[in-house]
Enzyme design. Sequence first.
Site, PDB file in Angstrom:
ATOM      1  N   LYS A  13       0.836  -1.209   0.000  1.00  0.00           N
ATOM      2  CA  LYS A  13       0.000   0.000   0.000  1.00  0.00           C
ATOM      3  C   LYS A  13       0.875   1.264   0.000  1.00  0.00           C
ATOM      4  O   LYS A  13       0.660   2.179  -0.781  1.00  0.00           O
ATOM      5  CB  LYS A  13      -0.931   0.014   1.229  1.00  0.00           C
ATOM      6  CG  LYS A  13      -1.844  -1.194   1.345  1.00  0.00           C
ATOM      7  CD  LYS A  13      -2.740  -1.120   2.567  1.00  0.00           C
ATOM      8  CE  LYS A  13      -2.010  -1.104   3.902  1.00  0.00           C
ATOM      9  NZ  LYS A  13      -1.295  -2.351   4.242  1.00  0.00           N
ATOM     10  N   ARG A  88      -9.789   0.784   8.628  1.00  0.00           N
ATOM     11  CA  ARG A  88      -9.351  -0.563   8.984  1.00  0.00           C
ATOM     12  C   ARG A  88     -10.437  -1.329   9.711  1.00  0.00           C
ATOM     13  O   ARG A  88     -10.235  -2.489  10.060  1.00  0.00           O
ATOM     14  CB  ARG A  88      -8.149  -0.450   9.918  1.00  0.00           C
ATOM     15  CG  ARG A  88      -6.827  -0.749   9.248  1.00  0.00           C
ATOM     16  CD  ARG A  88      -5.761  -0.511  10.290  1.00  0.00           C
ATOM     17  NE  ARG A  88      -4.581  -1.255  10.051  1.00  0.00           N
ATOM     18  CZ  ARG A  88      -3.523  -0.778   9.403  1.00  0.00           C
ATOM     19  NH1 ARG A  88      -3.526   0.430   8.907  1.00  0.00           N
ATOM     20  NH2 ARG A  88      -2.455  -1.536   9.262  1.00  0.00           N
ATOM     21  N   ARG A 127      12.084  -5.254   5.064  1.00  0.00           N
ATOM     22  CA  ARG A 127      11.853  -3.835   4.747  1.00  0.00           C
ATOM     23  C   ARG A 127      12.685  -2.906   5.649  1.00  0.00           C
ATOM     24  O   ARG A 127      12.824  -3.150   6.842  1.00  0.00           O
ATOM     25  CB  ARG A 127      10.372  -3.552   4.973  1.00  0.00           C
ATOM     26  CG  ARG A 127       9.993  -2.100   4.917  1.00  0.00           C
ATOM     27  CD  ARG A 127       8.519  -1.921   4.957  1.00  0.00           C
ATOM     28  NE  ARG A 127       7.901  -2.401   6.179  1.00  0.00           N
ATOM     29  CZ  ARG A 127       6.596  -2.370   6.388  1.00  0.00           C
ATOM     30  NH1 ARG A 127       5.788  -1.919   5.455  1.00  0.00           N
ATOM     31  NH2 ARG A 127       6.094  -2.810   7.517  1.00  0.00           N
ATOM     32  N   ARG A 161      11.178  -0.781  11.262  1.00  0.00           N
ATOM     33  CA  ARG A 161      10.052  -0.489  12.148  1.00  0.00           C
ATOM     34  C   ARG A 161      10.000  -1.439  13.332  1.00  0.00           C
ATOM     35  O   ARG A 161      10.266  -2.632  13.190  1.00  0.00           O
ATOM     36  CB  ARG A 161       8.738  -0.586  11.361  1.00  0.00           C
ATOM     37  CG  ARG A 161       8.340   0.743  10.768  1.00  0.00           C
ATOM     38  CD  ARG A 161       7.231   0.666   9.793  1.00  0.00           C
ATOM     39  NE  ARG A 161       6.058  -0.085  10.205  1.00  0.00           N
ATOM     40  CZ  ARG A 161       4.974  -0.219   9.455  1.00  0.00           C
ATOM     41  NH1 ARG A 161       4.923   0.382   8.278  1.00  0.00           N
ATOM     42  NH2 ARG A 161       3.953  -0.924   9.864  1.00  0.00           N
ATOM     43  N   ARG A 172      -0.494  -8.656  13.439  1.00  0.00           N
ATOM     44  CA  ARG A 172      -1.041  -7.650  12.499  1.00  0.00           C
ATOM     45  C   ARG A 172      -1.878  -8.324  11.417  1.00  0.00           C
ATOM     46  O   ARG A 172      -2.916  -7.817  11.009  1.00  0.00           O
ATOM     47  CB  ARG A 172       0.101  -6.830  11.890  1.00  0.00           C
ATOM     48  CG  ARG A 172       0.709  -5.849  12.892  1.00  0.00           C
ATOM     49  CD  ARG A 172       2.060  -5.333  12.457  1.00  0.00           C
ATOM     50  NE  ARG A 172       2.041  -4.679  11.175  1.00  0.00           N
ATOM     51  CZ  ARG A 172       3.147  -4.436  10.450  1.00  0.00           C
ATOM     52  NH1 ARG A 172       4.333  -4.799  10.892  1.00  0.00           N
ATOM     53  NH2 ARG A 172       3.047  -3.812   9.298  1.00  0.00           N
TER      54      ARG A 172
HETATM   55  P1  AP5 Z   1       4.854  -1.674   1.809  1.00  0.00           P
HETATM   56  O1  AP5 Z   1       4.515  -0.825   0.643  1.00  0.00           O
HETATM   57  O2  AP5 Z   1       5.655  -1.049   2.913  1.00  0.00           O
HETATM   58  O3  AP5 Z   1       3.540  -2.380   2.358  1.00  0.00           O
HETATM   59  P2  AP5 Z   1       2.305  -1.779   3.163  1.00  0.00           P
HETATM   60  O4  AP5 Z   1       1.087  -2.450   2.632  1.00  0.00           O
HETATM   61  O5  AP5 Z   1       2.339  -0.281   3.156  1.00  0.00           O
HETATM   62  O6  AP5 Z   1       2.664  -2.375   4.580  1.00  0.00           O
HETATM   63  P3  AP5 Z   1       2.608  -1.758   6.040  1.00  0.00           P
HETATM   64  O7  AP5 Z   1       3.332  -2.744   6.908  1.00  0.00           O
HETATM   65  O8  AP5 Z   1       3.082  -0.349   6.082  1.00  0.00           O
HETATM   66  O9  AP5 Z   1       1.089  -1.847   6.300  1.00  0.00           O
HETATM   67  P4  AP5 Z   1       0.363  -1.858   7.614  1.00  0.00           P
HETATM   68  O10 AP5 Z   1      -1.014  -1.686   7.128  1.00  0.00           O
HETATM   69  O11 AP5 Z   1       0.589  -3.016   8.508  1.00  0.00           O
HETATM   70  O12 AP5 Z   1       1.061  -0.667   8.421  1.00  0.00           O
HETATM   71  P5  AP5 Z   1       0.565   0.760   8.881  1.00  0.00           P
HETATM   72  O13 AP5 Z   1       1.735   1.653   8.931  1.00  0.00           O
HETATM   73  O14 AP5 Z   1      -0.637   1.191   8.118  1.00  0.00           O
HETATM   74  O15 AP5 Z   1       5.631  -2.969   1.262  1.00  0.00           O
HETATM   75  C1  AP5 Z   1       6.206  -3.898   2.157  1.00  0.00           C
HETATM   76  C2  AP5 Z   1       7.565  -4.375   1.602  1.00  0.00           C
HETATM   77  O16 AP5 Z   1       7.341  -5.146   0.439  1.00  0.00           O
HETATM   78  C3  AP5 Z   1       8.485  -3.214   1.202  1.00  0.00           C
HETATM   79  O17 AP5 Z   1       9.797  -3.533   1.581  1.00  0.00           O
HETATM   80  C4  AP5 Z   1       8.364  -3.151  -0.324  1.00  0.00           C
HETATM   81  O18 AP5 Z   1       9.577  -2.752  -0.923  1.00  0.00           O
HETATM   82  C5  AP5 Z   1       8.020  -4.597  -0.678  1.00  0.00           C
HETATM   83  N1  AP5 Z   1       7.099  -4.658  -1.806  1.00  0.00           N
HETATM   84  C6  AP5 Z   1       6.015  -3.866  -2.049  1.00  0.00           C
HETATM   85  N2  AP5 Z   1       5.393  -4.229  -3.181  1.00  0.00           N
HETATM   86  C7  AP5 Z   1       6.086  -5.314  -3.674  1.00  0.00           C
HETATM   87  C8  AP5 Z   1       5.942  -6.139  -4.817  1.00  0.00           C
HETATM   88  N3  AP5 Z   1       4.946  -5.942  -5.710  1.00  0.00           N
HETATM   89  N4  AP5 Z   1       6.836  -7.149  -4.982  1.00  0.00           N
HETATM   90  C9  AP5 Z   1       7.860  -7.351  -4.099  1.00  0.00           C
HETATM   91  N5  AP5 Z   1       8.047  -6.580  -2.996  1.00  0.00           N
HETATM   92  C10 AP5 Z   1       7.170  -5.572  -2.776  1.00  0.00           C
HETATM   93  O19 AP5 Z   1       0.036   0.447  10.382  1.00  0.00           O
HETATM   94  C11 AP5 Z   1       0.930   0.143  11.433  1.00  0.00           C
HETATM   95  C12 AP5 Z   1       0.154   0.042  12.741  1.00  0.00           C
HETATM   96  O20 AP5 Z   1      -0.458   1.324  13.043  1.00  0.00           O
HETATM   97  C13 AP5 Z   1      -1.033  -0.945  12.746  1.00  0.00           C
HETATM   98  O21 AP5 Z   1      -0.615  -2.265  13.048  1.00  0.00           O
HETATM   99  C14 AP5 Z   1      -1.940  -0.318  13.822  1.00  0.00           C
HETATM  100  O22 AP5 Z   1      -1.477  -0.635  15.121  1.00  0.00           O
HETATM  101  C15 AP5 Z   1      -1.758   1.181  13.605  1.00  0.00           C
HETATM  102  N6  AP5 Z   1      -2.760   1.741  12.668  1.00  0.00           N
HETATM  103  C16 AP5 Z   1      -2.504   2.337  11.454  1.00  0.00           C
HETATM  104  N7  AP5 Z   1      -3.644   2.739  10.869  1.00  0.00           N
HETATM  105  C17 AP5 Z   1      -4.649   2.393  11.718  1.00  0.00           C
HETATM  106  C18 AP5 Z   1      -6.065   2.497  11.654  1.00  0.00           C
HETATM  107  N8  AP5 Z   1      -6.673   3.043  10.565  1.00  0.00           N
HETATM  108  N9  AP5 Z   1      -6.790   2.024  12.692  1.00  0.00           N
HETATM  109  C19 AP5 Z   1      -6.192   1.465  13.774  1.00  0.00           C
HETATM  110  N10 AP5 Z   1      -4.852   1.316  13.895  1.00  0.00           N
HETATM  111  C20 AP5 Z   1      -4.096   1.775  12.879  1.00  0.00           C
END
Ligand code: AP5
Length: 215
Positions: A13, A88, A127, A161, A172
Site C-alpha cells: 500500500k 481498517r 523492509r 520499524r 497484524r
Molecule cells: P509496503 O509498501 O511497505 O507495504 P504496506 O502495505 O504499506 O505495509 P505496512 O506494513 O506499512 O502496512 P500496515 O497496514 O501493517 O502498516 P501501517 O503503517 O498502516 O511494502 C512492504 C515491503 O514489500 C516493502 O519492503 C516493499 O519494498 C516490498 N514490496 C512492495 N510491493 C512489492 C511487490 N509488488 N513485490 C515485491 N516486494 C514488494 O500500520 C501500522 C500500525 O499502526 C497498525 O498495526 C496499527 O497498530 C496502527 N494503525 C494504522 N492505521 C490504523 C487504523 N486506521 N486504525 C487502527 N490502527 C491503525
Amino acid sequence: MNLILLGPPGAGKGTQAKRLEEAFGLVQVSTGDMLRAEVKAGSPIGLEARSIMERGDLVPDAIITTMLANRVGQADAANGFILDGFPRTVPQAEALDRMLAEKGLQLDHVIELKVDDAALVGRISGRYTCAQCGAGYHDAFKKPKVALTCDNCGGAEFSRRADDKAETVAARLAAYHRQTAPLLPFYGAQGKLSAVDGMASMDSVFAALSSIVKL
Ligand code: AP5
C-alpha cells in the site's frame, strides 16, 4: 480523485501510494505514518498508541477518525487523496462516509491489493527505510543502487520499524483478517471495490492501479 488502498500489512500500500502520489498529484494519507510521527514526538496520542502498535493491535477508532478528519481537511488534500491504512474497521469506514458527506466529497475507488499471507512475512521482515528522508527499501526486492546509500537523498543511516518483527507481523495479519477484511463486502456493496494482483512486480502493480485511477 479520492481513493483507498486496502490490503494486509506488507501488501504494498505504502509503496504504491507514493508512486500514485507522484504520478497523479494526489496526497498519500497514511494513518500508520501519522501514528509513528505521534509516537516519535511523544504526544498523548503517541503515548497511547505505542504499545498497541508494538503488539500489532489496532489503535482505537475514536483516535484514528479524529486524526484523519484533521488531515483530509488540510489544503494539500484538496486535489484528492490516497488513504493508506485507513479505514481498517467497519466503524472507521462508516465515519469516513459521514466525514466525506459533510465536506461534500466522494470516494472514487477502493482498490484491494491481493497478496498471499505467506509472502507478507518475507516482505515485511526485509523492509527498511532511510532515516533521513523515509525512502523505502527491501533486502531482496529493492536495494539502494549504491550499497548503504539512499538513492533519494544520499543518506547513510537506515532504520527498521519496531512492529516488523515476525511475531508482531502474525498479530497484524490476524487483526487484518478479523477487523479489516469485512471492509471488502462493505465496499463491494457500494459498487466501489476493485482488486489488483499484489503478488505481481511493483511496476505491474503500479500499471494496474494507474489504469483504474484513470477510469
Ligand atoms: P509496503 O509498501 O511497505 O507495504 P504496506 O502495505 O504499506 O505495509 P505496512 O506494513 O506499512 O502496512 P500496515 O497496514 O501493517 O502498516 P501501517 O503503517 O498502516 O511494502 C512492504 C515491503 O514489500 C516493502 O519492503 C516493499 O519494498 C516490498 N514490496 C512492495 N510491493 C512489492 C511487490 N509488488 N513485490 C515485491 N516486494 C514488494 O500500520 C501500522 C500500525 O499502526 C497498525 O498495526 C496499527 O497498530 C496502527 N494503525 C494504522 N492505521 C490504523 C487504523 N486506521 N486504525 C487502527 N490502527 C491503525
